[in-house]
Write an enzyme that holds these catalytic residues in place. Structure first.
Site, PDB file in Angstrom:
ATOM      1  N   CYS A 117       0.750  -1.238  -0.122  1.00 44.52           N
ATOM      2  CA  CYS A 117       0.009   0.084  -0.187  1.00 44.52           C
ATOM      3  C   CYS A 117       0.743   1.336  -0.029  1.00 44.52           C
ATOM      4  CB  CYS A 117      -0.785   0.062   1.163  1.00 44.52           C
ATOM      5  SG  CYS A 117      -1.989   1.559   1.551  1.00 44.52           S
ATOM      6  N   HIS A 160      -8.921  -4.192  -2.034  1.00 45.37           N
ATOM      7  CA  HIS A 160      -7.944  -3.340  -1.008  1.00 45.37           C
ATOM      8  C   HIS A 160      -8.427  -1.893  -0.983  1.00 45.37           C
ATOM      9  CE1 HIS A 160      -3.495  -2.375  -0.016  1.00 45.37           C
ATOM     10  NE2 HIS A 160      -4.198  -1.021  -0.495  1.00 45.37           N
ATOM     11  N   GLU A 161      -8.758  -1.421  -2.317  1.00 43.91           N
ATOM     12  CA  GLU A 161      -9.189   0.152  -2.503  1.00 43.91           C
ATOM     13  C   GLU A 161     -10.765   0.234  -1.782  1.00 43.91           C
ATOM     14  OE1 GLU A 161      -6.974   2.231  -3.127  1.00 43.91           O
ATOM     15  OE2 GLU A 161      -5.718   0.590  -3.950  1.00 43.91           O
TER      16      GLU A 161
END
Ligand code: NI
Length: 189
Positions: A117, A160-161
């Site tokens: 990230c 993830h986003e």
């Protein structure tokens, strides 16, 4: 022919893990988006694409990133972008505004080498279980609605986003006592 990129990076300032804003739940936006948001979205896409071009990544001392959410710029709007390199030097761009997940696969996968990230600048290790496939509805930056099916690595990037929009970081999903829990259950990709 090699694609030409600008000599400077777009002005994208990414906040880091310790910044509490990353924990905010972002809010849906209304259309039309102001011009500054349209520009910011395009800058984010350019930034991510440039980060994935090895020469540029090295030149600007960047970390390569595939996705970036608005909250990583400190703005709590439900917007993220993803740039996916389908083959060397060929990139697909996704602008995702006010997304709603329609369905997810039962099958779970994890990224073998671990997730990363742009807001987490420390070594991390462990398994992050994700759905292998998902279907969602979202809007682009101009308010056009679309439906999308994603799978494998791209599906992981979307999840993830999506988590960022709810203040969740991938490290939250790693079992701290047993970081490799599930290794034999989930498929690695
Ligand atoms: Ni992230």
């Amino acid at each position: 022919m090699k694609k030409k990129y600008p000599d400077t990076l777009p002005d994208i300032q990414i906040i880091e893990e310790k910044d509490k804003r990353l924990r905010l739940k972002s809010k849906d936006v209304t259309f039309p988006l102001p011009d500054e948001d349209i520009k910011r979205i395009h800058d984010m896409l350019d930034y991510l694409e440039m980060s994935q071009v090895p020469e540029i990544c090295e030149k600007f001392n960047m970390r390569a990133g595939m996705g970036l959410a608005y909250i990583q710029l400190g703005i709590a709007k439900r917007i993220f972008v993803i740039v996916y390199e389908v083959e060397e030097g060929v990139f697909e761009r996704y602008v995702v505004v006010n997304p709603k997940v329609k369905s997810t696969s039962e099958e779970m996968v994890y990224i073998e080498e671990g997730e990363g990230c742009l807001s987490i600048n420390r070594p991390t290790t462990g398994i992050v279980p994700r759905h292998a496939r998902m279907k969602l509805i979202a809007y682009d930056e101009y308010g056009e609605q679309y439906e999308l099916r994603v799978r494998e690595e791209l599906a992981v990037a979307f999840q993830h986003e999506l988590d960022h929009l709810d203040g969740i970081l991938f490290t939250d999903k790693i079992d701290s006592k047993n970081p490799f829990k599930g290794k034999d259950i989930y498929r690695s990709i």
